[in-house]
Design a protein around this motif. Structure first.
Motif, PDB file in Angstrom:
ATOM      1  N   LEU B  17     -12.837  -9.130   8.474  1.00  0.00           N
ATOM      2  CA  LEU B  17     -11.464  -9.492   8.146  1.00  0.00           C
ATOM      3  C   LEU B  17     -11.292 -10.253   6.842  1.00  0.00           C
ATOM      4  O   LEU B  17     -10.198 -10.346   6.333  1.00  0.00           O
ATOM      5  CB  LEU B  17     -10.878 -10.346   9.270  1.00  0.00           C
ATOM      6  CG  LEU B  17     -10.330  -9.534  10.438  1.00  0.00           C
ATOM      7  CD1 LEU B  17      -9.876 -10.458  11.528  1.00  0.00           C
ATOM      8  CD2 LEU B  17      -9.180  -8.665   9.973  1.00  0.00           C
ATOM      9  N   SER B  20      -9.706  -8.943   2.487  1.00  0.00           N
ATOM     10  CA  SER B  20      -8.343  -8.433   2.638  1.00  0.00           C
ATOM     11  C   SER B  20      -7.883  -7.741   1.365  1.00  0.00           C
ATOM     12  O   SER B  20      -7.882  -6.533   1.272  1.00  0.00           O
ATOM     13  CB  SER B  20      -7.400  -9.547   3.039  1.00  0.00           C
ATOM     14  OG  SER B  20      -7.615 -10.677   2.240  1.00  0.00           O
ATOM     15  N   VAL B  21      -7.548  -8.498   0.347  1.00  0.00           N
ATOM     16  CA  VAL B  21      -7.025  -7.889  -0.857  1.00  0.00           C
ATOM     17  C   VAL B  21      -8.105  -7.926  -1.929  1.00  0.00           C
ATOM     18  O   VAL B  21      -8.797  -8.917  -2.067  1.00  0.00           O
ATOM     19  CB  VAL B  21      -5.810  -8.675  -1.367  1.00  0.00           C
ATOM     20  CG1 VAL B  21      -5.163  -7.945  -2.522  1.00  0.00           C
ATOM     21  CG2 VAL B  21      -4.841  -8.918  -0.246  1.00  0.00           C
ATOM     22  N   PRO B  23      -9.498  -8.881  -5.118  1.00  0.00           N
ATOM     23  CA  PRO B  23      -9.057  -9.886  -6.091  1.00  0.00           C
ATOM     24  C   PRO B  23      -8.723  -9.259  -7.444  1.00  0.00           C
ATOM     25  O   PRO B  23      -7.777  -9.643  -8.090  1.00  0.00           O
ATOM     26  CB  PRO B  23     -10.266 -10.820  -6.211  1.00  0.00           C
ATOM     27  CG  PRO B  23     -11.083 -10.576  -4.987  1.00  0.00           C
ATOM     28  CD  PRO B  23     -10.822  -9.154  -4.594  1.00  0.00           C
ATOM     29  N   ALA B  26      -5.234  -7.850  -7.193  1.00  0.00           N
ATOM     30  CA  ALA B  26      -4.206  -8.868  -6.988  1.00  0.00           C
ATOM     31  C   ALA B  26      -3.941  -9.629  -8.274  1.00  0.00           C
ATOM     32  O   ALA B  26      -2.812  -9.951  -8.597  1.00  0.00           O
ATOM     33  CB  ALA B  26      -4.641  -9.818  -5.888  1.00  0.00           C
ATOM     34  N   PRO B  33       3.793  -8.734  -4.314  1.00  0.00           N
ATOM     35  CA  PRO B  33       3.095  -8.027  -3.240  1.00  0.00           C
ATOM     36  C   PRO B  33       2.763  -6.615  -3.701  1.00  0.00           C
ATOM     37  O   PRO B  33       3.398  -6.093  -4.622  1.00  0.00           O
ATOM     38  CB  PRO B  33       4.116  -8.013  -2.101  1.00  0.00           C
ATOM     39  CG  PRO B  33       5.436  -8.251  -2.737  1.00  0.00           C
ATOM     40  CD  PRO B  33       5.187  -9.020  -3.997  1.00  0.00           C
ATOM     41  N   ALA B  34       1.768  -6.014  -3.061  1.00  0.00           N
ATOM     42  CA  ALA B  34       1.283  -4.701  -3.501  1.00  0.00           C
ATOM     43  C   ALA B  34       2.422  -3.689  -3.606  1.00  0.00           C
ATOM     44  O   ALA B  34       2.500  -2.927  -4.568  1.00  0.00           O
ATOM     45  CB  ALA B  34       0.219  -4.204  -2.531  1.00  0.00           C
ATOM     46  N   TRP B  35       3.318  -3.695  -2.623  1.00  0.00           N
ATOM     47  CA  TRP B  35       4.355  -2.664  -2.607  1.00  0.00           C
ATOM     48  C   TRP B  35       5.365  -2.845  -3.743  1.00  0.00           C
ATOM     49  O   TRP B  35       6.112  -1.919  -4.051  1.00  0.00           O
ATOM     50  CB  TRP B  35       5.072  -2.633  -1.256  1.00  0.00           C
ATOM     51  CG  TRP B  35       5.659  -3.943  -0.822  1.00  0.00           C
ATOM     52  CD1 TRP B  35       5.092  -4.842   0.037  1.00  0.00           C
ATOM     53  CD2 TRP B  35       6.915  -4.516  -1.221  1.00  0.00           C
ATOM     54  NE1 TRP B  35       5.920  -5.932   0.187  1.00  0.00           N
ATOM     55  CE2 TRP B  35       7.041  -5.753  -0.564  1.00  0.00           C
ATOM     56  CE3 TRP B  35       7.949  -4.080  -2.062  1.00  0.00           C
ATOM     57  CZ2 TRP B  35       8.154  -6.582  -0.729  1.00  0.00           C
ATOM     58  CZ3 TRP B  35       9.056  -4.898  -2.226  1.00  0.00           C
ATOM     59  CH2 TRP B  35       9.152  -6.134  -1.565  1.00  0.00           C
ATOM     60  N   SER B 103      -1.509  -1.753  11.397  1.00  0.00           N
ATOM     61  CA  SER B 103      -1.455  -3.214  11.535  1.00  0.00           C
ATOM     62  C   SER B 103      -2.083  -3.759  12.809  1.00  0.00           C
ATOM     63  O   SER B 103      -2.738  -4.790  12.787  1.00  0.00           O
ATOM     64  CB  SER B 103      -0.007  -3.692  11.462  1.00  0.00           C
ATOM     65  OG  SER B 103       0.464  -3.551  10.151  1.00  0.00           O
ATOM     66  N   LEU B 126      -9.714  -4.269  14.390  1.00  0.00           N
ATOM     67  CA  LEU B 126     -10.140  -3.686  13.125  1.00  0.00           C
ATOM     68  C   LEU B 126      -9.023  -3.809  12.085  1.00  0.00           C
ATOM     69  O   LEU B 126      -7.861  -3.994  12.431  1.00  0.00           O
ATOM     70  CB  LEU B 126     -10.498  -2.210  13.309  1.00  0.00           C
ATOM     71  CG  LEU B 126     -11.685  -1.903  14.222  1.00  0.00           C
ATOM     72  CD1 LEU B 126     -11.846  -0.388  14.372  1.00  0.00           C
ATOM     73  CD2 LEU B 126     -12.964  -2.495  13.660  1.00  0.00           C
ATOM     74  N   GLU B 178      -7.488  -2.973  -0.044  1.00  0.00           N
ATOM     75  CA  GLU B 178      -6.476  -2.887   1.005  1.00  0.00           C
ATOM     76  C   GLU B 178      -5.375  -1.891   0.618  1.00  0.00           C
ATOM     77  O   GLU B 178      -4.895  -1.118   1.431  1.00  0.00           O
ATOM     78  CB  GLU B 178      -5.864  -4.275   1.230  1.00  0.00           C
ATOM     79  CG  GLU B 178      -4.913  -4.348   2.399  1.00  0.00           C
ATOM     80  CD  GLU B 178      -5.548  -4.977   3.634  1.00  0.00           C
ATOM     81  OE1 GLU B 178      -4.862  -4.995   4.650  1.00  0.00           O
ATOM     82  OE2 GLU B 178      -6.698  -5.425   3.575  1.00  0.00           O
TER      83      GLU B 178
END
Lengths: 199, 416
Positions: B17, B20-21, B23, B26, B33-35, B103, B126, B178
């Motif tokens: 876990l 996540s993103v 680096p 990001a 945010p990604a979107w 999710s 997961l 991610e």
């Protein structure tokens, strides 16, 4: 989805689990009133927290509380306190708790307002476009939490946890947003949002 | 309730876990945010963002199966439900249906006793285990970034005890971004496992050897080959029943416009060919930032287009006997529906009919009713389709954690 066979599944998987994983949280399976009393031990009976770094739940959009509790229950978000608390809570119980807290009035901040810091935070919030998701009055919507009137120490902690990648969960939006934000900006944002009067 | 059960896999899952993103990604676009990557200044306040899928069980009486509309002769029933986030589907040899999610981090198994269905959780905790595939008794699960194999899975499900899977993560060695990192999985007629790696961004320059491609592997994760390049984010593909060619859907870039670029249905003719991303979009639109004149000259253009942002995901060729002859070798495509348009579109099943030579396809609606255009709202989000041995078609609805079964009986107009 239920039945005799499913019962056997529960037993066999339970036996296969490492110790400590099988526990259900103290609120699991209890009536709503008892659950509220248990959660209220930290979050306040009316959802206005009086404990350091514990978030207020009063006035939160129901989906914001629901999703976080499910992240805890599914162990997708790790917290030494909340992940165990959420074990065994059914969807319907989580949704009832979320509805209860959504209906509670938000108490005023207990800390003293610093006008300079407040103005600085207001400017930063506007610059970062926080209101595009959290609403112009910062009351939150859908899975996006209310920020107005939240505890200042909790807001500080939450934003730093996102920035420093200590707070997981499937929704990485806030991690991306907080990346590289300096401490002083977080302090100003937290001060502004905590002192923003709730509707 | 099944919710309280935890397999020992959970601990294993938690270890994954922290990644996540990415680096690197990001930091390219901090504070977004990604979107929202690529969102123009003028759209900053626009109320457009992805619709989060519910993580809770939709009560049966709220599942909109009665709203589904199909051509005459077809009917839909609620086949399974109570599985929040149900997305990609794979069928076992003995009839167990496996269902991936994003999710909520679970993979479900649905068993059918002929009259009703039961489901249970195969694995949980997961990170976006969207991809599921079945071969030679084993279930393959792809999450970000993990690949697991559960051997003899249908016996395990029947016995009620799911053992530790084989962890093939290292062998597959997939990027762990991610953004567009959730996977679709399918085995090809060549016995190899096909895995897409999406672009780790909305729009960005990518190394086509590592991202925005479709790969195939030997089932153990060895012998990686790149099958297609320049593929922004495919979440569904299938192989032509006669030619064996790989056909796939692709989701195009956000924030460029309400009206372009269209999403795509594509066909791979030459191994490794390039489908355009990030320089060339849809039916030959040069990217305003990354493309130069002629950027579309040497890329493969789509076989068919879908509405911009409508999110065509799972797709399968129909080879069954239940539906009329027209449907033979046509493609059912699940469209999850748009978020990056102020006027929403999608939320349906489309049918793509191929031209005689297979170089073009025309599309039209097959299952509608989950989109409420007059309200600019939706009731459900189809993500995948799957043909059952009897020729019926299953449709997964991520919004309601439900699976519908579509069957056919020739209408008797004279009898009316």
């Amino acid at each position: 989805m239920t039945g005799v066979r499913t019962g056997l599944v529960a037993l066999s998987i339970w036996l296969a689990m490492p110790s400590g994983m099988a526990d259900t949280g103290p609120a699991a399976g209890k009536p709503l009133e008892e659950q509220i009393a248990i959660c209220g031990g930290c979050h306040g009976e009316d959802g206005n927290s009086t404990q350091e770094a514990v978030p207020s739940l009063a006035g939160q959009p129901p989906l914001a509380v629901t999703n976080q509790l499910i992240y805890f229950r599914e162990r997708l978000r790790q917290s030494g306190i909340m992940t165990p608390q959420a074990q065994g809570l059914e969807d319907s119980a989580i949704q009832a708790l979320a509805d209860y807290y959504a209906a509670q009035p938000v108490a005023s901040s207990s800390t003293t307002r610093d006008d300079t810091l407040y103005d600085q935070g207001q400017g930063l919030a506007s610059q970062h476009g926080c209101s595009s998701c959290h609403q112009p009055d910062y009351s939150g919507q859908r899975q996006m939490p209310r920020l107005a009137g939240q505890r200042e120490d909790y807001l500080n902690k939450a934003m730093k946890d996102y920035r420093d990648r200590r707070r997981g969960g499937p929704d990485t939006t806030m991690i991306e947003i907080m990346t590289g934000t300096p401490d002083e900006d977080i302090h100003a944002l937290a001060h502004f949002l905590a002192h923003l009067e709730a509707d | 309730m099944f919710m309280t059960r935890r397999s020992s896999l959970t601990a294993l899952a938690i270890a994954g876990l922290t990644a996540s993103v990415s680096p690197a990604i990001a930091q390219q676009d901090a504070s977004q945010p990604a979107w929202a990557q690529g969102r123009p200044e003028s759209m900053q306040g626009a109320p457009l963002s992805p619709h989060a899928a519910p993580l809770t069980v939709t009560p049966e009486d709220q599942i909109p199966v009665d709203r589904l509309r199909l051509p005459d002769g077809f009917s839909a029933e609620l086949w399974a439900h109570g599985m929040p986030g149900a997305r990609m589907m794979a069928l076992g040899d003995e009839g167990t249906l496996f269902v991936g999610t994003r999710s909520i981090g679970r993979v479900y198994a649905v068993t059918d006793n002929g009259e009703s269905r039961e489901h249970r959780i195969v694995v949980e905790g997961l990170t976006q285990p969207n991809g599921v595939a079945f071969k030679d008794g084993s279930l393959y699960v792809a999450a970000i970034n993990r690949v697991l194999r559960f051997d003899d899975i249908e016996s395990q499900v029947a016995n009620g005890e799911i053992g530790e899977p084989e962890d093939l993560t290292e062998a597959f060695d997939l990027p762990d971004d991610e953004h567009h990192g959730w996977k679709f999985l399918a085995f090809g007629p060549d016995g190899r496992l096909y895995v897409p790696v999406g672009a780790p961004c909305n729009g960005c320059d990518v190394d086509s050897e590592t991202h925005a491609n479709i790969r195939s592997y030997a089932p153990d994760g060895s012998d990686m080959q790149i099958v297609a390049r320049g593929v922004r984010n495919t979440v569904g593909f299938d192989f032509h029943p006669e030619t064996g060619e790989l056909w796939f859907t692709d989701n195009n870039q956000d924030w460029l416009s309400e009206h372009w670029p269209n999403d795509e249905l594509n066909k791979v003719t030459e191994p490794g060919e390039h489908f355009g991303f990030p320089q060339c979009h849809a039916h030959g639109i040069v990217d305003p930032e990354r493309g130069e004149a002629g950027a579309c000259d040497d890329v493969t253009l789509p076989v068919a287009l879908f509405d911009p942002h409508s999110a065509p995901l799972g797709m399968r060729f129909y080879t069954g006997d239940m539906f009329p002859e027209d449907y033979r070798n046509a493609i059912f495509v699940a469209r999850r529906g748009s978020w990056n348009r102020s006027l929403s579109v999608g939320f349906d099943i489309q049918l793509a009919m191929l031209s005689e030579d297979g170089s073009r396809a025309g599309t039209s609606p097959f299952m509608v009713g989950l989109h409420a255009p007059s309200e600019n709202d939706f009731l459900g989000r189809p993500v995948d389709v799957l043909q059952m041995p009897d020729g019926a078609l299953l449709v997964s609805d991520e919004q309601n954690g439900a699976i519908y079964r579509i069957s056919y009986q020739a209408p008797d107009y004279q009898a009316q």
